[in-house]
Design a protein around this motif. Structure first.
Motif, short mmCIF file in Angstrom:
data_model
loop_
_atom_site.label_atom_id
_atom_site.label_comp_id
_atom_site.label_asym_id
_atom_site.label_seq_id
_atom_site.Cartn_x
_atom_site.Cartn_y
_atom_site.Cartn_z
N ASP A 37 25.63 36.29 -21.88
CA ASP A 37 25.44 36.83 -20.57
C ASP A 37 26.64 36.16 -19.77
O ASP A 37 27.19 36.71 -18.66
CB ASP A 37 24.12 36.39 -20.06
CG ASP A 37 23.00 37.11 -20.56
OD1 ASP A 37 23.38 38.21 -21.15
OD2 ASP A 37 21.85 36.74 -20.22
N PHE A 38 26.68 34.86 -19.99
CA PHE A 38 28.07 33.99 -19.21
C PHE A 38 29.34 34.87 -19.47
O PHE A 38 30.16 35.15 -18.71
CB PHE A 38 27.99 32.52 -19.66
CG PHE A 38 29.12 32.07 -18.84
CD1 PHE A 38 29.04 31.78 -17.54
CD2 PHE A 38 30.32 31.43 -19.52
CE1 PHE A 38 30.14 30.87 -16.96
CE2 PHE A 38 31.44 30.97 -19.15
CZ PHE A 38 31.35 30.38 -17.58
N THR A 41 29.53 38.33 -17.87
CA THR A 41 29.81 38.07 -16.41
C THR A 41 31.03 37.85 -15.97
O THR A 41 31.69 38.39 -15.24
CB THR A 41 28.85 37.02 -15.92
OG1 THR A 41 27.47 37.30 -16.25
CG2 THR A 41 29.07 36.75 -14.40
N THR A 69 30.81 35.59 -10.51
CA THR A 69 31.27 35.00 -11.26
C THR A 69 31.33 33.55 -10.81
O THR A 69 31.23 32.74 -11.81
CB THR A 69 32.96 35.41 -11.61
OG1 THR A 69 32.88 36.82 -12.08
CG2 THR A 69 33.72 34.44 -12.32
N ALA A 72 28.22 31.76 -11.89
CA ALA A 72 27.98 31.53 -13.22
C ALA A 72 28.80 30.33 -13.36
O ALA A 72 28.34 29.36 -14.35
CB ALA A 72 28.23 32.82 -14.01
N THR A 75 26.84 27.19 -12.36
CA THR A 75 25.70 26.97 -13.35
C THR A 75 26.15 26.36 -14.38
O THR A 75 25.61 25.27 -14.91
CB THR A 75 24.97 28.38 -13.37
OG1 THR A 75 24.49 28.86 -12.21
CG2 THR A 75 23.85 28.08 -14.36
N ALA A 76 27.30 26.93 -15.06
CA ALA A 76 27.60 26.45 -16.24
C ALA A 76 28.18 25.04 -16.12
O ALA A 76 27.77 23.81 -17.06
CB ALA A 76 28.96 26.97 -16.88
#
Length: 95
Positions: A37-38, A41, A69, A72, A75-76
């Motif tokens: 998913d990452f 995105t 983006t 994401a 979050t990462a």
């Protein structure tokens, strides 16, 4: 309440050993899905940015893709920081 249901020996025997892989995929499959998913995105954001540069995408779509983006990536980074903190905490444990 049945006393047999509280037996730790029965529960321990019924539990799957931690050394065996989960047959349904479990956390590994969820982690793989999260990575996919990452990557999707990030790819969508890049494609939208390139389309906006050539005039094929409207500015609203570009802003939306860039916001997704950015979220994401943040979050990462947060997950990475938590993993590093956990690793450092393990290293600080007395043996």
């Amino acid at each position: 309440m049945d006393i047999r249901s509280l037996s730790a020996v029965q529960n321990y025997g019924a539990a799957r050993p931690a050394t065996q892989p989960d047959p349904e995929g479990g956390a590994g499959a969820q982690l793989k899905t999260a990575f996919q998913d990452f990557a999707a995105t990030m790819q969508h954001g890049e494609n939208t940015a390139m389309a906006a540069m050539t005039g094929d995408a409207d500015p609203h779509a570009l802003v939306q893709a860039l916001a997704q983006t950015e979220l994401a990536v943040e979050t990462a980074i947060t997950v990475r920081n938590k993993v590093v903190e956990a690793y450092q905490e393990i290293l600080r444990m007395p043996v």
